[in-house]
Design a protein around this motif. Sequence first.
Motif, PDB file in Angstrom:
ATOM      1  N   ARG A  56       0.837  -1.210   0.000  1.00 31.39           N
ATOM      2  CA  ARG A  56       0.000   0.000   0.000  1.00 31.39           C
ATOM      3  C   ARG A  56       0.868   1.256   0.000  1.00 31.39           C
ATOM      4  NH1 ARG A  56      -5.061  -1.057   4.100  1.00 31.39           N
ATOM      5  NH2 ARG A  56      -6.179  -2.496   2.745  1.00 31.39           N
ATOM      6  N   LEU A  57       1.891   1.258   0.818  1.00 29.43           N
ATOM      7  CA  LEU A  57       2.786   2.413   0.861  1.00 29.43           C
ATOM      8  C   LEU A  57       3.493   2.605  -0.477  1.00 29.43           C
ATOM      9  CD1 LEU A  57       4.377   2.212   4.427  1.00 29.43           C
ATOM     10  CD2 LEU A  57       2.674   3.826   3.587  1.00 29.43           C
ATOM     11  N   SER A  58       3.891   1.497  -1.096  1.00 29.11           N
ATOM     12  CA  SER A  58       4.557   1.591  -2.399  1.00 29.11           C
ATOM     13  C   SER A  58       3.611   2.156  -3.453  1.00 29.11           C
ATOM     14  CB  SER A  58       5.057   0.216  -2.843  1.00 29.11           C
ATOM     15  OG  SER A  58       6.046  -0.239  -1.970  1.00 29.11           O
ATOM     16  N   LYS A  59       2.349   1.701  -3.415  1.00 26.37           N
ATOM     17  CA  LYS A  59       1.368   2.211  -4.372  1.00 26.37           C
ATOM     18  C   LYS A  59       1.122   3.699  -4.145  1.00 26.37           C
ATOM     19  CE  LYS A  59      -3.312   1.514  -6.061  1.00 26.37           C
ATOM     20  NZ  LYS A  59      -4.560   0.806  -5.919  1.00 26.37           N
ATOM     21  N   ALA A  60       0.984   4.117  -2.883  1.00 30.93           N
ATOM     22  CA  ALA A  60       0.787   5.529  -2.568  1.00 30.93           C
ATOM     23  C   ALA A  60       1.996   6.348  -2.995  1.00 30.93           C
ATOM     24  CB  ALA A  60       0.524   5.710  -1.076  1.00 30.93           C
ATOM     25  N   ALA A  61       3.182   5.814  -2.769  1.00 30.14           N
ATOM     26  CA  ALA A  61       4.401   6.521  -3.172  1.00 30.14           C
ATOM     27  C   ALA A  61       4.469   6.644  -4.693  1.00 30.14           C
ATOM     28  CB  ALA A  61       5.627   5.799  -2.636  1.00 30.14           C
ATOM     29  N   ALA A  62       4.092   5.584  -5.398  1.00 35.71           N
ATOM     30  CA  ALA A  62       4.111   5.621  -6.865  1.00 35.71           C
ATOM     31  C   ALA A  62       3.101   6.635  -7.386  1.00 35.71           C
ATOM     32  CB  ALA A  62       3.817   4.241  -7.431  1.00 35.71           C
ATOM     33  N   THR A  63       1.915   6.677  -6.780  1.00 35.14           N
ATOM     34  CA  THR A  63       0.894   7.650  -7.187  1.00 35.14           C
ATOM     35  C   THR A  63       1.374   9.067  -6.932  1.00 35.14           C
ATOM     36  OG1 THR A  63      -0.838   6.050  -6.677  1.00 35.14           O
ATOM     37  CG2 THR A  63      -1.507   8.356  -6.842  1.00 35.14           C
ATOM     38  N   THR A  64       1.943   9.289  -5.765  1.00 35.92           N
ATOM     39  CA  THR A  64       2.461  10.613  -5.429  1.00 35.92           C
ATOM     40  C   THR A  64       3.595  11.002  -6.373  1.00 35.92           C
ATOM     41  OG1 THR A  64       1.860  10.270  -3.125  1.00 35.92           O
ATOM     42  CG2 THR A  64       3.447  12.003  -3.579  1.00 35.92           C
ATOM     43  N   SER A  65       4.458  10.059  -6.671  1.00 34.20           N
ATOM     44  CA  SER A  65       5.570  10.315  -7.585  1.00 34.20           C
ATOM     45  C   SER A  65       5.067  10.651  -8.988  1.00 34.20           C
ATOM     46  CB  SER A  65       6.487   9.094  -7.636  1.00 34.20           C
ATOM     47  OG  SER A  65       7.538   9.311  -8.544  1.00 34.20           O
ATOM     48  N   ALA A  66       4.068   9.918  -9.448  1.00 32.74           N
ATOM     49  CA  ALA A  66       3.492  10.178 -10.775  1.00 32.74           C
ATOM     50  C   ALA A  66       2.847  11.557 -10.817  1.00 32.74           C
ATOM     51  CB  ALA A  66       2.478   9.104 -11.134  1.00 32.74           C
ATOM     52  N   GLU A  67       2.127  11.920  -9.766  1.00 32.60           N
ATOM     53  CA  GLU A  67       1.497  13.243  -9.703  1.00 32.60           C
ATOM     54  C   GLU A  67       2.557  14.342  -9.687  1.00 32.60           C
ATOM     55  OE1 GLU A  67      -1.444  16.147  -9.594  1.00 32.60           O
ATOM     56  OE2 GLU A  67      -1.551  14.028 -10.123  1.00 32.60           O
ATOM     57  N   ALA A  68       3.625  14.134  -8.928  1.00 31.18           N
ATOM     58  CA  ALA A  68       4.705  15.117  -8.887  1.00 31.18           C
ATOM     59  C   ALA A  68       5.361  15.256 -10.258  1.00 31.18           C
ATOM     60  CB  ALA A  68       5.740  14.719  -7.845  1.00 31.18           C
ATOM     61  N   THR A  69       5.536  14.150 -10.945  1.00 29.74           N
ATOM     62  CA  THR A  69       6.119  14.180 -12.290  1.00 29.74           C
ATOM     63  C   THR A  69       5.206  14.941 -13.250  1.00 29.74           C
ATOM     64  OG1 THR A  69       7.205  12.068 -11.881  1.00 29.74           O
ATOM     65  CG2 THR A  69       6.972  12.742 -14.178  1.00 29.74           C
ATOM     66  N   ARG A  70       3.899  14.715 -13.131  1.00 25.49           N
ATOM     67  CA  ARG A  70       2.950  15.426 -13.978  1.00 25.49           C
ATOM     68  C   ARG A  70       2.988  16.926 -13.712  1.00 25.49           C
ATOM     69  NH1 ARG A  70      -1.487  17.875 -13.891  1.00 25.49           N
ATOM     70  NH2 ARG A  70      -1.948  17.517 -11.711  1.00 25.49           N
ATOM     71  N   VAL A  71       3.056  17.318 -12.450  1.00 24.31           N
ATOM     72  CA  VAL A  71       3.094  18.727 -12.093  1.00 24.31           C
ATOM     73  C   VAL A  71       4.378  19.374 -12.609  1.00 24.31           C
ATOM     74  CG1 VAL A  71       3.272  20.334 -10.140  1.00 24.31           C
ATOM     75  CG2 VAL A  71       1.563  18.523 -10.114  1.00 24.31           C
ATOM     76  N   VAL A  72       5.494  18.675 -12.454  1.00 22.23           N
ATOM     77  CA  VAL A  72       6.775  19.203 -12.945  1.00 22.23           C
ATOM     78  C   VAL A  72       6.726  19.372 -14.463  1.00 22.23           C
ATOM     79  CG1 VAL A  72       9.211  18.629 -13.273  1.00 22.23           C
ATOM     80  CG2 VAL A  72       8.175  18.395 -11.022  1.00 22.23           C
ATOM     81  N   ALA A  73       6.156  18.408 -15.160  1.00 26.90           N
ATOM     82  CA  ALA A  73       6.041  18.499 -16.619  1.00 26.90           C
ATOM     83  C   ALA A  73       5.162  19.680 -17.019  1.00 26.90           C
ATOM     84  CB  ALA A  73       5.486  17.203 -17.185  1.00 26.90           C
TER      85      ALA A  73
END
Length: 119
Positions: free
Chosen positions: A25-42
């Motif tokens: 669960r933590l890995s999935k949450a981290a991956a989601t957060t990471s993907a959102e951060a990548t989208r925002v940076v882009a």
Amino acid sequence: MSVWAAVVTVTAAVLTVIGTVYTARLSKAAATTSAEATRVVAAVQAAPAQRAEDLKVLQATVSRVDEENGSLRGRVSRIESILRAFAWTTDRWAQQMHHAGIEPEPVHPLVEEYNRTGV
């Protein structure tokens, strides 16, 4: 002792499963957060390029409107010149009619206003 060993083994297995689920669960949450951060940076990195593109479109629009405005001003100027020439011509004809003893029809109120104001 074997009972205690069995309890410890079962407890360890249950705790391992719980730990695995929690880690997943933590890995999935981290991956989601990471993907959102990548989208925002882009999006942030793309913003200057988008603004530059918007500026190009705006400049092209302003250029086109300026060109059209210049064309319309030229046409309006030409129409005003024709109107002045027509007014001068009809005034000359009216004077010729007066000299010949012919009373012309009264002018339209808009023509009278134009003769009075030039507008």
